[in-house]
Design a protein around this motif. Structure first.
Motif, mmCIF file in Angstrom:
data_model
loop_
_atom_site.group_PDB
_atom_site.id
_atom_site.type_symbol
_atom_site.label_atom_id
_atom_site.label_comp_id
_atom_site.label_asym_id
_atom_site.label_seq_id
_atom_site.Cartn_x
_atom_site.Cartn_y
_atom_site.Cartn_z
ATOM 1 N N ALA A 162 0.820 -1.211 0.000
ATOM 2 C CA ALA A 162 0.000 0.000 0.000
ATOM 3 C C ALA A 162 0.855 1.264 0.000
ATOM 4 O O ALA A 162 0.549 2.236 -0.702
ATOM 5 C CB ALA A 162 -0.939 -0.011 1.204
ATOM 6 N N GLU A 163 1.933 1.279 0.773
ATOM 7 C CA GLU A 163 2.778 2.472 0.845
ATOM 8 C C GLU A 163 3.482 2.737 -0.483
ATOM 9 O O GLU A 163 3.588 3.887 -0.923
ATOM 10 C CB GLU A 163 3.795 2.317 1.971
ATOM 11 C CG GLU A 163 4.762 3.484 2.120
ATOM 12 C CD GLU A 163 4.066 4.812 2.376
ATOM 13 O OE1 GLU A 163 4.682 5.858 2.096
ATOM 14 O OE2 GLU A 163 2.913 4.811 2.867
ATOM 15 N N ALA A 449 -7.891 4.154 -0.886
ATOM 16 C CA ALA A 449 -7.332 3.931 -2.222
ATOM 17 C C ALA A 449 -8.433 3.632 -3.230
ATOM 18 O O ALA A 449 -8.399 4.104 -4.375
ATOM 19 C CB ALA A 449 -6.320 2.789 -2.174
ATOM 20 N N PHE A 450 -9.451 2.861 -2.823
ATOM 21 C CA PHE A 450 -10.556 2.535 -3.724
ATOM 22 C C PHE A 450 -11.474 3.732 -3.915
ATOM 23 O O PHE A 450 -12.050 3.908 -4.999
ATOM 24 C CB PHE A 450 -11.333 1.347 -3.163
ATOM 25 C CG PHE A 450 -10.524 0.085 -3.069
ATOM 26 C CD1 PHE A 450 -10.430 -0.780 -4.146
ATOM 27 C CD2 PHE A 450 -9.821 -0.221 -1.910
ATOM 28 C CE1 PHE A 450 -9.665 -1.929 -4.068
ATOM 29 C CE2 PHE A 450 -9.060 -1.373 -1.818
ATOM 30 C CZ PHE A 450 -8.981 -2.236 -2.906
ATOM 31 N N ALA A 451 -11.595 4.560 -2.874
ATOM 32 C CA ALA A 451 -12.382 5.782 -3.022
ATOM 33 C C ALA A 451 -11.730 6.734 -4.029
ATOM 34 O O ALA A 451 -12.418 7.372 -4.838
ATOM 35 C CB ALA A 451 -12.535 6.460 -1.668
ATOM 36 N N LEU A 452 -10.409 6.836 -4.000
ATOM 37 C CA LEU A 452 -9.706 7.679 -4.975
ATOM 38 C C LEU A 452 -9.861 7.120 -6.383
ATOM 39 O O LEU A 452 -10.070 7.882 -7.341
ATOM 40 C CB LEU A 452 -8.230 7.779 -4.610
ATOM 41 C CG LEU A 452 -7.337 8.537 -5.599
ATOM 42 C CD1 LEU A 452 -7.814 9.982 -5.764
ATOM 43 C CD2 LEU A 452 -5.884 8.517 -5.164
ATOM 44 N N PHE A 475 -6.003 9.456 0.679
ATOM 45 C CA PHE A 475 -5.056 8.381 0.382
ATOM 46 C C PHE A 475 -3.663 8.919 0.064
ATOM 47 O O PHE A 475 -2.658 8.268 0.342
ATOM 48 C CB PHE A 475 -5.576 7.549 -0.787
ATOM 49 C CG PHE A 475 -4.639 6.442 -1.198
ATOM 50 C CD1 PHE A 475 -4.268 5.441 -0.311
ATOM 51 C CD2 PHE A 475 -4.113 6.401 -2.488
ATOM 52 C CE1 PHE A 475 -3.405 4.425 -0.685
ATOM 53 C CE2 PHE A 475 -3.254 5.385 -2.874
ATOM 54 C CZ PHE A 475 -2.897 4.397 -1.965
ATOM 55 N N LEU A 476 -3.601 10.118 -0.556
ATOM 56 C CA LEU A 476 -2.309 10.689 -0.959
ATOM 57 C C LEU A 476 -1.905 11.872 -0.102
ATOM 58 O O LEU A 476 -0.844 12.452 -0.344
ATOM 59 C CB LEU A 476 -2.373 11.142 -2.426
ATOM 60 C CG LEU A 476 -2.723 10.062 -3.445
ATOM 61 C CD1 LEU A 476 -2.795 10.679 -4.828
ATOM 62 C CD2 LEU A 476 -1.706 8.941 -3.420
ATOM 63 N N ALA A 477 -2.709 12.233 0.882
ATOM 64 C CA ALA A 477 -2.424 13.448 1.647
ATOM 65 C C ALA A 477 -1.241 13.285 2.578
ATOM 66 O O ALA A 477 -0.650 14.274 3.008
ATOM 67 C CB ALA A 477 -3.651 13.856 2.460
#
Length: 485
Positions: A162-163, A449-452, A475-477
């Motif tokens: 994930a990272e 991640a799926f929401a993005l 997710f990217l903040a």
């Protein structure tokens, strides 16, 4: 004793009978190996010939660089690995490496100039490749750019956690934000154009050969893909063609013979625009039907930019809408994210635009796709309705182990796909796709991640996330390393 000898005789006979099969298999193996070696040698010979031909056409290149091998090839260019001649005595780890991009001679000068301007104005920062040098001799043009070692996307796709996925998508969207700040659409965002040096965590967005200015108008004719010549332009005699060739070569002392006249042809009948009836989508004869009426057939063909790679084109490109902007690139970034989450590449496999729309209907559902088409001034007619798939369920199915058999009593099947609950992939109406459950994880990835991915794969361009808005997503903040670190 005689019985044992008889058994030995049978065994010897069986072995002798099998010898021809073993020999034939061995010979076949040797033949296949020889064939592979010959094909490899042939490929190497072809690449060496191409490098030799390039150096002969561009003598300045051989004075500065050593060209080692071909590392990439596309429709409009070939890319070679090069190093400085003055560093020839250094070990490979101390050499400075370059990507030498040779453009095909048939590329339009306006397209070449636009790509060079993009590399010069935008490159060198925020994970966007720059240009070190441009060399030209007649119709031979090369761009010399920085090179970073990288591997194929499919080799590390399933190993990224994930990272690492977060850092990869952060770097890609930073590059897109930088490109879009210049009012430019890359138009060919895909993993092979986003180089990833996994060992050093370096990234480069490359290949601006299809880039264009973000505008509501179609690109100028000079930047469009070449079209076929009209039939009437080819209807001249062989003598006229030969005469034109002689004139282009400038033959000395050749008398200018008169060019043979073209054969007459009937002009195409042009229908005046005021005679074309205005069609109301609600009253048209072909509205909602799988056919085209006479009035709609008389309309001029849709003309819109369609550059890009199949599988990464958004609905507005597939529907030939002239209203295309920078959200074309963020859709492609969403496809890349979907591949990372599901460990499947390519994520879409359609061979044409109609099949691509059918794949989008399966994933997103027919109703969201129809609403997006209506907003773009288009209409989609389908033979059946599709509910759409849940990307979370799909990733869990593709990445995780097979679901265990349902314990008795079996749960009721899904009302839409009629499959048992563990096998159902339908969308969940009770929860929006872009909703975030901070405590939930799916297939080892946070729910954000799926929401993005849902916001990047929004079919309506006006509601799709821009690169800047995607970078502000939860997710990217989180802080990410800067380029080159």
């Amino acid at each position: 004793m005689s019985r044992i000898r008889g058994i030995e005789a049978k065994l010897i006979k069986i072995q002798k009978d099998r010898l021809p099969d073993l020999d034939s298999r061995s010979n076949k193996y040797v033949e296949i190996k020889k064939k592979n070696e010959e094909s490899f040698e042939y490929k190497s010979d072809v690449e060496n010939d191409q490098i030799t031909d390039l150096l002969l056409k561009l003598p300045k290149l051989t004075k500065i660089f050593d060209v080692h091998k071909k590392i990439g090839e596309g429709t409009f260019s070939s890319v070679y690995l090069g190093s400085l001649k003055q560093h020839a005595a250094l070990p490979d780890v101390q050499k400075r490496w370059f990507a030498i991009k040779h453009l095909v001679p048939t590329a339009h000068p306006a397209r070449i100039e636009h790509e060079l301007r993009c590399l010069r104005d935008m490159g060198g920062k925020d994970n966007v490749i720059g240009v070190e040098l441009c060399l030209r001799n007649l119709d031979t043009i090369v761009f010399v750019m920085p090179y970073i070692p990288h591997r194929k996307f499919s080799e590390y796709l399933g190993d990224m956690d994930a990272e690492e996925v977060r850092q990869y998508m952060y770097a890609l969207l930073v590059a897109l934000r930088h490109v879009h700040s210049f009012g430019v659409i890359h138009r060919d965002v895909k993993p092979s154009n986003f180089l990833y040096d996994r060992e050093n965590r370096r990234y480069l967005l490359v290949d601006f050969g299809l880039a264009q200015r973000a505008s509501s108008e179609p690109p100028p004719a000079a930047l469009e893909a070449p079209r076929k010549r009209p039939r009437e332009l080819d209807e001249c005699t062989n003598d006229a063609k030969r005469m034109a060739l002689d004139l282009s070569l400038g033959a000395r002392g050749a008398a200018a013979a008169p060019v043979a006249p073209r054969r007459p042809f009937l002009p195409k009948v042009q229908i005046p625009k005021h005679n074309i009836p205005k069609v109301n989508p609600g009253a048209c004869g072909c509205a909602g039907a799988g056919g085209v009426c006479t009035a709609c057939a008389a309309r001029p063909a849709a003309r819109a930019p369609r550059a890009g790679t199949q599988g990464f084109r958004p609905p507005e490109v597939l529907l030939k809408s002239p209203r295309q902007g920078t959200r074309v690139d963020t859709w492609a970034a969403g496809v890349v994210l979907a591949s990372l989450l599901t460990a499947r590449y390519p994520f879409f496999r359609a061979a044409d635009d109609v099949s691509a729309l059918a794949e989008l209907a399966d994933l997103l559902g027919t109703e969201p796709l129809r609403r997006a088409a209506h907003a773009l001034g288009r209409r989609i007619v389908t033979s059946s309705r599709r509910r759409g798939l849940c990307l979370r369920k799909l990733a869990a199915r593709l990445r995780g182990p097979a679901p265990p058999p349902a314990p008795p009593p079996a749960p009721p099947p899904c009302a839409h796909c009629r499959l048992p609950a563990p096998h159902c992939l339908c969308r969940d109406d009770a929860r929006p796709a872009d909703a975030i459950d901070a405590a939930a994880t799916v297939a080892g990835f946070p729910d954000a991640a799926f929401a993005l991915a849902a916001k990047l794969l929004e079919p309506l361009p006006a509601e799709r996330y821009s690169a800047q808005r995607a970078l502000d997503h939860p997710f990217l903040a989180a802080p990410a390393p800067r380029s080159g670190e």
